[in-house]
Design a protein around this motif. Structure first.
Motif, PDB file in Angstrom:
ATOM      1  N   ASP A 171       0.885  -1.255  -0.041  1.00 15.53           N
ATOM      2  CA  ASP A 171       0.119   0.132  -0.090  1.00 15.53           C
ATOM      3  C   ASP A 171       0.859   1.287  -0.024  1.00 15.53           C
ATOM      4  N   PRO A 181       3.119   2.895  -1.908  1.00 17.04           N
ATOM      5  CA  PRO A 181       3.010   3.554  -3.205  1.00 17.04           C
ATOM      6  C   PRO A 181       1.854   4.589  -3.441  1.00 17.04           C
ATOM      7  N   ALA A 182       0.604   3.961  -3.137  1.00 16.27           N
ATOM      8  CA  ALA A 182      -0.809   4.714  -3.275  1.00 16.27           C
ATOM      9  C   ALA A 182      -0.864   5.679  -2.294  1.00 16.27           C
ATOM     10  N   ALA A 205       1.785   7.170  -0.571  1.00 18.25           N
ATOM     11  CA  ALA A 205       2.680   8.041  -1.038  1.00 18.25           C
ATOM     12  C   ALA A 205       2.218   9.284  -2.142  1.00 18.25           C
ATOM     13  N   ASP A 206       1.501   8.676  -2.903  1.00 13.09           N
ATOM     14  CA  ASP A 206       1.034   9.459  -4.006  1.00 13.09           C
ATOM     15  C   ASP A 206      -0.212  10.461  -3.586  1.00 13.09           C
ATOM     16  N   ARG A 243      12.698   2.019  -3.129  1.00 13.85           N
ATOM     17  CA  ARG A 243      11.702   1.871  -4.033  1.00 13.85           C
ATOM     18  C   ARG A 243      10.717   3.155  -4.137  1.00 13.85           C
ATOM     19  N   LEU A 244      10.579   3.625  -2.867  1.00 14.01           N
ATOM     20  CA  LEU A 244       9.623   4.857  -2.694  1.00 14.01           C
ATOM     21  C   LEU A 244      10.332   6.021  -3.111  1.00 14.01           C
ATOM     22  N   ARG A 264      12.318   6.364  -5.614  1.00 15.61           N
ATOM     23  CA  ARG A 264      12.350   6.419  -7.090  1.00 15.61           C
ATOM     24  C   ARG A 264      11.360   7.110  -7.540  1.00 15.61           C
ATOM     25  N   ASP A 265      10.220   7.249  -7.034  1.00 17.84           N
ATOM     26  CA  ASP A 265       9.150   8.119  -7.394  1.00 17.84           C
ATOM     27  C   ASP A 265       9.089   9.343  -6.453  1.00 17.84           C
ATOM     28  N   HIS A 266       9.555   9.554  -5.402  1.00 11.75           N
ATOM     29  CA  HIS A 266       9.362  10.461  -4.316  1.00 11.75           C
ATOM     30  C   HIS A 266      10.933  10.614  -3.733  1.00 11.75           C
TER      31      HIS A 266
END
Length: 244
Positions: free
Chosen positions: A157, A159-160, A162-163, A199-200, A202-204
């Motif tokens: 949960d 990634p969602a 975090a977005d 992994r987090l 990479r997008d943030h």
């Protein structure tokens, strides 16, 4: 215990904890300044926080809103010029969000979309009312064994959530937090958290903090990339009894 005696006791404990962190960093090939020390002051009085502040501590953590609210106010009266930051590290109910954002600089125990939304609304209202001057920094608490009742979201949960946080504007995603599962091998848990953090990021890219490790397992946490250890017992002594 007299204030001078308590100050001496805390100074010695602080020296020992910092030595442990330094040794752990050297063993892991890291610089000591990469790991922040967070004093978990739950059940201890504001006078202890004041003494630790005098000794150079600048970050303190609580896990119960009502105790924290009173302690933050008392500490501010004891040390009005002290520049410290307060962290909420305990499980947080949505109906406590409004109260928490009035004193907390950081909430490390965000684990659901409904809590994200409650904190967003509370922070926006507090900013509008002048009750705080900055957005709220938050960490996602991850349940590494997915056990119920101890707080934390499932790793899947992250990634969602975090977005959702980054879309709010009133919350700032800073990283992840976890507690090693009871009875498990801390190193395995912290290795899992390190992978989740990687992994987090990479997008943030701003989500660089990893809050992991406590009095009994901080060395393992540092070896696996923790950037903040949360220390209570080793620093302040055994917890004082509180009413249920």
């Amino acid at each position: 215990m007299s204030e001078p005696s308590r100050r001496a006791e805390l100074a010695e404990s602080l020296r020992e904890v910092r030595d442990r962190v330094d040794r752990a960093c050297r063993a892991a090939g890291r610089r000591p300044e990469e790991v922040e020390l967070l004093a978990v002051t739950k059940t201890f009085p504001a006078s202890d926080v004041a003494l630790l502040s005098d000794l150079g501590m600048a970050r303190f953590a609580e896990n119960r809103e009502q105790e924290a609210r009173d302690k933050v106010a008392e500490f501010a009266a004891l040390r009005p010029a002290a520049a410290v930051r307060w962290h909420m590290v305990g499980q947080l109910q949505r109906n406590k969000a409004r109260a928490v954002v009035r004193w907390a600089d950081v909430v490390e125990s965000v684990d659901s979309e409904r809590l994200v939304e409650a904190l967003r609304r509370a922070t926006a209202n507090a900013l509008d009312a002048g009750e705080r001057q900055q957005p709220l920094d938050v960490l996602l608490q991850v349940s590494l064994d997915e056990a119920t009742g101890r707080g934390g979201c499932r790793p899947a949960d992250v990634p969602a959530l975090a977005d959702k946080i980054t879309l709010t504007g009133d919350l700032r995603l800073r990283g992840v937090m976890a507690v090693a599962p009871l009875g498990g091998e801390p190193g395995v848990a912290f290795d899992t958290l390190s992978a989740i953090s990687e992994r987090l990021r990479r997008d943030h890219r701003e989500a660089v903090e990893v809050s992991a490790g406590m009095s009994g397992d901080l060395e393992s946490a540092v070896a696996h990339g923790s950037t903040r250890v949360r220390v209570g017992t080793a620093l302040l002594g055994r917890r004082r009894l509180t009413s249920p």
